[in-house]
Design a protein around this motif. Sequence first.
Motif, PDB file in Angstrom:
ATOM      1  N   VAL A 180       0.863  -1.185   0.000  1.00  0.00           N
ATOM      2  CA  VAL A 180       0.000   0.000   0.000  1.00  0.00           C
ATOM      3  C   VAL A 180       0.896   1.230   0.000  1.00  0.00           C
ATOM      4  N   VAL A 183      -0.533   5.890   3.027  1.00  0.00           N
ATOM      5  CA  VAL A 183      -1.217   5.211   4.126  1.00  0.00           C
ATOM      6  C   VAL A 183      -2.064   6.203   4.926  1.00  0.00           C
ATOM      7  N   GLY A 187      -5.641   3.840   2.767  1.00  0.00           N
ATOM      8  CA  GLY A 187      -4.498   2.945   2.816  1.00  0.00           C
ATOM      9  C   GLY A 187      -4.500   2.064   4.049  1.00  0.00           C
ATOM     10  N   LEU A 188      -4.849   2.641   5.186  1.00  0.00           N
ATOM     11  CA  LEU A 188      -4.899   1.854   6.415  1.00  0.00           C
ATOM     12  C   LEU A 188      -6.000   0.798   6.347  1.00  0.00           C
ATOM     13  N   LEU A 191      -4.746  -1.954   4.106  1.00  0.00           N
ATOM     14  CA  LEU A 191      -3.797  -2.814   4.830  1.00  0.00           C
ATOM     15  C   LEU A 191      -4.522  -3.775   5.770  1.00  0.00           C
ATOM     16  N   LYS A 195      -4.545  -7.779   5.371  1.00  0.00           N
ATOM     17  CA  LYS A 195      -4.037  -8.584   6.488  1.00  0.00           C
ATOM     18  C   LYS A 195      -5.079  -9.617   6.908  1.00  0.00           C
ATOM     19  N   THR A 201       1.942  -7.981   4.110  1.00  0.00           N
ATOM     20  CA  THR A 201       1.689  -6.589   3.753  1.00  0.00           C
ATOM     21  C   THR A 201       2.921  -5.702   3.895  1.00  0.00           C
ATOM     22  N   TYR A 202       3.026  -4.781   2.961  1.00  0.00           N
ATOM     23  CA  TYR A 202       4.088  -3.777   2.919  1.00  0.00           C
ATOM     24  C   TYR A 202       3.429  -2.407   2.787  1.00  0.00           C
ATOM     25  N   ALA A 203       4.111  -1.363   3.238  1.00  0.00           N
ATOM     26  CA  ALA A 203       3.532  -0.025   3.150  1.00  0.00           C
ATOM     27  C   ALA A 203       4.627   1.009   2.965  1.00  0.00           C
ATOM     28  N   ALA A 214       0.952   2.405   9.837  1.00  0.00           N
ATOM     29  CA  ALA A 214       0.944   1.195   9.001  1.00  0.00           C
ATOM     30  C   ALA A 214       1.714   0.065   9.683  1.00  0.00           C
ATOM     31  N   LYS A 215       2.821   0.413  10.326  1.00  0.00           N
ATOM     32  CA  LYS A 215       3.633  -0.581  11.036  1.00  0.00           C
ATOM     33  C   LYS A 215       2.834  -1.219  12.168  1.00  0.00           C
ATOM     34  N   ALA A 219       2.367  -4.095   8.897  1.00  0.00           N
ATOM     35  CA  ALA A 219       2.995  -3.953   7.583  1.00  0.00           C
ATOM     36  C   ALA A 219       4.507  -3.755   7.704  1.00  0.00           C
TER      37      ALA A 219
END
Length: 385
Positions: A180, A183, A187-188, A191, A195, A201-203, A214-215, A219
């Motif tokens: 994504v 974010v 975007g959130l 994600l 998930k 998932t990556y952001a 995002a983390k 992600a």
Amino acid sequence: MIIGVPKEIMHDEARVAASPETVAKFVSDGFKVLFEKGAGEGAQYHDEEYEKAGAQLVDGAKAIYDGADMILKVKEPLYNEQLGMHEVDMMRQGQYLITFIHPASPINHEMVKKLAARGVISITLDGIPRISRAQNLDALTSMSTCAGYKGILMAANDLSTFIPMMGTAVGMIQPAKVMVIGVGVAGLQALATAKRLGAVTYAADIRPAAAEQAKSLGAKIVETGVPAELAIADGGYANKLPEEVLLKEREALKATIQDMDIVFLSALIPGKIAPIIITEEMVKGMKRGSVIVDISIDQGGNCAITPAGAKETKHGVIIEGIKNIPGMLPKSSTWMFSQNMYNLVKYLVKDGQVSLDMNDEVISKSLVTKGGEILHAGTREAMGL
């Protein structure tokens, strides 16, 4: 004051700008509501519900535009094929229009000029600032929630593989990788949905705080290489980057993008054209059968070759440029949207009159045309005015 709610004419648009619940609120507040017959059917809201709420049901869009002081819509004015005329041509001097106009997008520039020429006072919902006191007015956030959720489901349908890891009698199938970019609210939600479906998932976001959010959703963060002082504009929004910095960001993200099964694009700069994050050359390097969902397309798109309003396969990559993703969840999105619209109208109307205080950030950032002029800063910049 008379509020008019016409049926949306964009292809496959099932939303409507008012629910029976908000019509009842408007009527209770002293407004008269003209509602085009059948306008709510796509969202599973029916004429008899609107009539019971106090709306006056009207045949055809022309009667709505002729009779209303303020038009509430979901999408920007378009050419009405059934009537053989543009929606703007049904409007008049001094009439108010509240909708998503996306005025900075080049595809809408001629329409915005027509609004100004006709003397329409237009307010774009994508200009509402994300500040505490405007949260319940912010239809963009509401629709972004819908777009993030539904956009990932669209990508899952397009993908030719499973999203979650699958243990089978013949071996293990690895999970899909989803990235994504941008974010924010959409975007959130994207994600979180990816998930839940079992993706890795990556952001990426140029704003450190957004990347941290995002983390927290699990992600893996891909660093953009953009200094924080260049990344963040007033209010915590993403800033427009100089071209040389944008080039470095693309290079920093390129390898990860080209390893993904799904890339969800939602990087926006309020009131401005969306930044190009993925070039055509980058698409050529992506895995065949991978999917790009570009929900920034209303403001030009984050991928250079996203087809506006359509889904196409280019260089073996499926690219979703559908413009009305929230319209695919018509009942939920209409309920959210109509509440935002009611709150915004109540915010604007004082003692039966619309009050447009240009010292108010909500007004100054969302007002597009008034008095025959284009006032929206991002639009003027995009038009070179």
